[in-house]
Design an enzyme around this catalytic site. Structure first.
Site, PDB file in Angstrom:
ATOM      1  N   ARG A  76       0.823  -1.214   0.000  1.00  0.00           N
ATOM      2  CA  ARG A  76       0.000   0.000   0.000  1.00  0.00           C
ATOM      3  C   ARG A  76       0.855   1.263   0.000  1.00  0.00           C
ATOM      4  NH1 ARG A  76      -4.438  -1.710   4.493  1.00  0.00           N
ATOM      5  NH2 ARG A  76      -2.575  -2.671   5.327  1.00  0.00           N
ATOM      6  N   HIS A 215       6.221 -22.845   8.934  1.00  0.00           N
ATOM      7  CA  HIS A 215       7.629 -22.875   8.501  1.00  0.00           C
ATOM      8  C   HIS A 215       8.440 -23.939   9.217  1.00  0.00           C
ATOM      9  CE1 HIS A 215       8.151 -20.265  12.046  1.00  0.00           C
ATOM     10  NE2 HIS A 215       9.342 -20.785  12.087  1.00  0.00           N
ATOM     11  N   GLU A 253      11.646 -20.871  23.937  1.00  0.00           N
ATOM     12  CA  GLU A 253      12.178 -19.611  23.410  1.00  0.00           C
ATOM     13  C   GLU A 253      12.680 -18.774  24.565  1.00  0.00           C
ATOM     14  OE1 GLU A 253       9.819 -17.933  19.857  1.00  0.00           O
ATOM     15  OE2 GLU A 253       8.335 -18.883  21.133  1.00  0.00           O
ATOM     16  N   ASP A 272      -0.244 -19.873  19.228  1.00  0.00           N
ATOM     17  CA  ASP A 272       0.947 -19.479  18.496  1.00  0.00           C
ATOM     18  C   ASP A 272       1.844 -20.681  18.172  1.00  0.00           C
ATOM     19  OD1 ASP A 272       2.614 -17.552  17.307  1.00  0.00           O
ATOM     20  OD2 ASP A 272       3.899 -17.471  19.074  1.00  0.00           O
ATOM     21  N   HIS A 277       3.071 -25.723  15.354  1.00  0.00           N
ATOM     22  CA  HIS A 277       4.399 -26.348  15.401  1.00  0.00           C
ATOM     23  C   HIS A 277       4.397 -27.637  16.230  1.00  0.00           C
ATOM     24  CE1 HIS A 277       5.572 -22.655  13.671  1.00  0.00           C
ATOM     25  NE2 HIS A 277       5.974 -22.014  14.750  1.00  0.00           N
ATOM     26  N   LYS A 377       7.620 -18.809  26.376  1.00  0.00           N
ATOM     27  CA  LYS A 377       8.452 -17.620  26.157  1.00  0.00           C
ATOM     28  C   LYS A 377       9.289 -17.380  27.408  1.00  0.00           C
ATOM     29  CE  LYS A 377       6.715 -15.853  22.248  1.00  0.00           C
ATOM     30  NZ  LYS A 377       7.579 -15.696  21.058  1.00  0.00           N
TER      31      LYS A 377
END
Lengths: 526, 417
Positions: A76, A215, A253, A272, A277, A377
């Site tokens: 945009r 991914h 993580e 998430d 995953h 996390k």
């Protein structure tokens, strides 16, 4: 009709396979990607800059893209071709995994980058896009092959797909012009929204045209899981309830939520990581061998695993799932704030930043073998690992001799330091009969000292080649949401009284350890 | 002794070098390298750095009779130290009529793959043997092999496959790496010997001459990825390969034919075509197509009429033409591959040419141009070729089939007829 005629004549229909290109056997790629245009929506965004553009450039640099290739960047912002190319160049200098840039490769790559301004809400926007694509297609000889890559906010998926459908950009042509759409995760935020999105995508594209990216599935070690399991004769016979005591999968993580507070508030660790995953890793570890190494055969087996996972008991005291949220603490010698003190986060947020669960797979192979999974996390370190914990030997022959060795363990490290470790007992040299655990350690880094391709390189190349093996099918997504939905719904109904319940820099709340301790087990130390 | 060398990420450095004059002394030096935990260097800013990990995924044996060839191979292999750490032996011979002697240089080359990772090292042993010792290479190599790791023998020269000592050496190997395009004469006789050798044993073969052509094969295969052209694949009627020669007389025997013959052999083996008539010189008046100039590579003139052969799938015949043209390109280089297929009255013609960085494909269907594509595919370096040979793993069935087919095309005798 032909089959019917043959039946009347008492003959069986031919089972001859459709003709194959036998010249492909043994060549580097199953096929060179067709001439094509990658239409990248969200080309000016963070994901495109960090992952997608460096991956496409890397494919170009290593001659894995066709000569007749165009990257049509959609955004945009008011760029023109030249200014956007400069933006891409900067992104590559910041994020390419091979630096410095190869000037010759960059020059030829840059010639193939075209910028197209599109306001998704503009009524004529998609008409203009279709016209631009037709022009480029004619000029550059890309033969009507378009890969639409949606690196945008999930809320925009449906609108863009509908826009593409409205102007006929989903229509494939008999003369070979294919149309595919790559959709980034998260695919929905619960079962209902995933089903709705699948319906909306399905109104425009056939399932065979849809490539849903997780991914993780493109990571080299994850792809090696299938080779490890089904390319070796010695492991698969031991890959079942008779020999395996339990399985642990950790996706840890050390980072917090970075600048994604608003996004994370809406997702949490379950949506998430667990829904995609972690459940993908569970299905790859637990699935039966597919009949063929082919997208649907593979995904059929994965989806069977997801269907076999029992509903997870969610009772806060005796359930099989634990949630956590980090408070302030120390990670890597740095003081970090608690989740509720992060930017764009509600000071009384109930969003979980940690989840651990015990999954049971009710099938012939895994009945009675728990799969413990956890993700969080601000844990002490970044580590993703699958550990297959084998049973103790049936008779302890060396129990009087010093330290008893641990049961055998097979650990598959996904990141960092990708590799595979096997632990077994060995006699300590000397006159006695002491037994100690030792390890055989295979490290990708020392055995194959070549850079593995980034997961996005693998996945984008696969999508261009029409290989959906490493992409998630609609039913897989829905089955995974079917497992996670009851958990997040129960949590939404009963806010956690003890949040934050673990300090940043620790391995999660005490309840996570208790989840295993009550089965007489413990999490692996990293 | 330890050698002080600064380490740069991704660049192999020499970290140990010693001389030995017997197999036992070589073994002793190898043991010393890995037991020397004090293998320290005086690298500035990195005191006390030591070899962290020995890494070998294979035994790589290079038989290089000439010293300059040995050095060239050593440089190629060093570029692979990190990618495929191996115990490498480079074996040469000297003074064949003198007394037996052995001189070896035992080295450890190390690499730091990335920041923070352990340094990994691999051994390289340069052995030169004089007198009768030099004729018994297997007796030098076999005791120095690491057990249970695959053995690859790279023979960059022309391997004397008929000699018992060569056979003895190859008996210890899993893979033989050669470059058929560097052999003397047409190279076809050696190709036949090689095919016979692999038929009688478990040896896998990688021929750089065939691996080099992978970019051509990619391009040719891509034509038939198109569903419209795929049915023509089983209806080939003619395969023509044009190659470069520097010999104006057109006499056979001066230009190596291994690469052009491999093109035909690969197609024949993939399509299940057997050799009905092996390659033989074409006699009779010239046809116009044989005289076409190959302008893109500078060739302007034909040199002889080439070789012809006939393939068959049991139902129809496929004519083969392998023809030379004068060209400044290295002799034996493929300049063009042309295919002609006919199916139900329809004709498909394909023309594939290559330059340094690209391969160009053009296809005509019933005389109308139906496809034109460029592939970005640079020529491969020797390091790439060796890496591909090593990475091939077990038996490369496509390569072996092509080798068998090439031997059949070469026929039982000399193609000079």
């Amino acid at each position: 009709m032909k089959d019917l005629r043959l039946a009347r004549q008492g003959k069986r229909p031919s089972r001859a396979k459709p003709a194959e290109n036998v010249l492909r056997e043994g060549l580097r790629l199953e096929r060179v990607p067709d001439p094509s245009i990658v239409v990248l929506f969200g080309a000016t965004g963070d994901l495109a800059h960090r992952k997608v553009l460096p991956a496409i450039y890397q494919l170009w640099r290593t001659n894995l893209l066709p000569h007749e290739f165009v990257l049509l960047a959609i955004g945009r912002r008011p760029y023109d071709d030249e200014s956007f190319r400069a933006d891409v160049r900067k992104a590559l200098e910041d994020h390419s995994r091979v630096l410095p840039l190869d000037e010759a490769a960059w020059t030829s790559f840059a010639e193939r980058i075209v910028y197209h301004h599109l306001d998704f809400h503009d009524a004529d926007g998609f008409e203009n896009l279709a016209a631009r694509l037709a022009t480029i297609d004619t000029e550059r000889g890309t033969r009507g092959n378009f890969l639409f890559y949606l690196a945008i906010q999930p809320s925009q998926f449906a609108g863009i797909i509908a826009g593409l459908g409205r102007v006929g950009l989903d229509h494939e042509h008999h003369d070979g012009g294919w149309r595919r759409v790559v959709i980034e995760k998260p695919f929905g935020h619960d079962l209902e929204s995933a089903k709705r999105l699948n319906r909306e995508v399905g109104r425009v594209f056939r399932e065979a045209q849809v490539y849903r990216i997780d991914h993780y599935l493109g990571k080299e070690t994850v792809r090696n899981l299938m080779v490890f399991r089904f390319g070796n004769g010695i492991f698969e016979p031991l890959w079942n309830r008779r020999y395996v005591d339990h399985v642990q999968i950790t996706v840890a993580e050390s980072i917090g939520i970075e600048s994604r507070g608003a996004f994370y508030e809406q997702t949490g660790a379950s949506r998430d990581v667990l829904q995609n995953h972690l459940l993908q890793l569970v299905s790859l570890i637990a699935m039966e061998p597919p009949a063929r190494f082919e997208a649907n055969a593979l995904r059929d087996e994965k989806v069977k695993v997801l269907r076999a996972i029992s509903a997870v008991p969610v009772d806060p005291r005796h359930g099989d799932v634990v949630r956590g949220q980090y408070g302030a603490g120390w990670v890597a010698a740095t003081k970090v704030p608690g989740y509720r003190e992060e930017e764009e986060v509600d000071p009384e947020s109930e969003t979980e930043t940690f989840v651990a669960a015990k999954l049971t797979i009710d099938d012939w192979r895994w009945s009675g073998v728990p799969f413990y999974v956890r993700t969080g996390k601000r844990l002490p370190k970044r580590a993703t690992e699958i550990a297959i914990q084998y049973r103790e030997v049936p008779h302890r022959l060396f129990k009087d001799e010093g330290v008893e060795p641990d049961a055998n363990l097979l650990a598959i490290r996904i990141q960092p330091d990708e590799g595979i470790m096997l632990r077994f007992g060995a006699k300590v040299p000397g006159l006695g009969l002491d037994v100690r655990s030792v390890t055989m350690d295979f490290g990708y880094g020392s055995a194959f000292n070549v850079d593995s391709p980034d997961a996005y390189e693998t996945l984008i190349l696969d999508a261009l080649q029409g290989d959906a093996s490493l992409f998630t099918r609609a039913d897989e997504v829905e089955e995974a949401w079917g497992i996670v939905d009851p958990i997040v719904e129960s949590w939404a109904a009963a806010p956690a009284p003890d949040f934050p319940n673990y300090d940043a820099g620790t391995w999660g709340p005490a309840a996570s350890d208790e989840l295993l301790a009550r089965d007489g087990r413990r999490w692996r130390r990293f | 002794m330890a050698v002080a060398s600064p380490l740069k990420i991704g660049e192999p450095v020499l970290r140990w070098s010693a001389r030995a004059h017997s197999i036992a002394a070589i073994e002793h030096e190898l043991a010393r390298i890995w037991s020397a935990t004090d293998l320290t260097t005086e690298v500035e800013g990195e005191p006390g750095r030591y070899v962290a990990a020995r890494s070998s995924v294979m035994n790589l044996v290079v038989i290089a009779r000439r010293p300059e060839l040995a050095e060239h191979c050593a440089a190629t292999i060093q570029a692979l130290t990190g990618r495929h750490p191996s115990r490498t032996m480079i074996v040469g011979a000297a003074d064949p009529d003198g007394p037996s002697w052995l001189d070896a240089r035992v080295e450890a080359h190390c690499i730091l793959p990335r920041e923070g990772s352990p340094e990994t090292c691999a051994e390289m042993i340069h052995v030169t043997a004089g007198g009768e010792s030099g004729r018994h290479v297997a007796a030098i190599v076999t005791p120095l092999l690491i057990h249970d790791l695959p053995v690859t023998i790279w023979w960059p020269d022309e391997p004397p496959l008929q000699l018992p000592a060569t056979r003895e050496m190859l008996a210890a190997a899993d893979r033989l790496v050669v470059d058929g395009s560097s052999w003397s004469g047409t190279g076809l006789e050696r190709l036949r010997e090689l095919a016979t050798l692999v038929e009688t044993g478990r040896l896998a073969v990688t021929d750089f001459a065939l691996v080099r052509q992978s970019r051509w094969r990619e391009a040719i295969a891509s034509i038939f990825d198109d569903p419209e052209f795929l049915p023509y694949l089983r209806s080939l009627r003619r395969i023509a390969v044009t190659y470069a020669t520097h010999d104006e007389t057109g006499t056979f025997g001066f230009t190596n034919l291994v690469k052009p013959v491999y093109h035909v052999a690969w197609l024949a083996s993939r399509l299940g075509l057997h050799v009905q008539k092996p390659l033989a010189p074409i006699v009779g008046p010239a046809k116009s197509s044989a005289g076409r100039a190959v302008r893109s590579t500078g060739a302007v003139q034909t040199a002889g009429r080439g070789l012809g052969a006939t393939l068959s799938d049991g139902r129809a015949e496929v004519a083969v033409l392998v023809r030379p043209v004068l060209s400044p390109m290295p002799a034996g280089t493929t300049l063009r591959v042309e295919l002609l297929a006919e199916r139900r009255g329809s004709e498909l013609r394909a023309d594939v040419t290559a330059e340094a960085e690209t391969v160009h494909v053009r296809v005509w269907q019933d005389g109308v141009e139906a496809l034109e594509r460029h592939f970005r595919a640079p020529r491969r370096t020797e390091v790439d070729l060796l890496a591909a040979a090593i990475e091939a793993g077990g038996h490369d069935t496509v390569g072996m089939d092509a080798l068998r087919s090439a031997a059949a095309l070469a026929g039982p005798g000399d193609v000079r007829g």
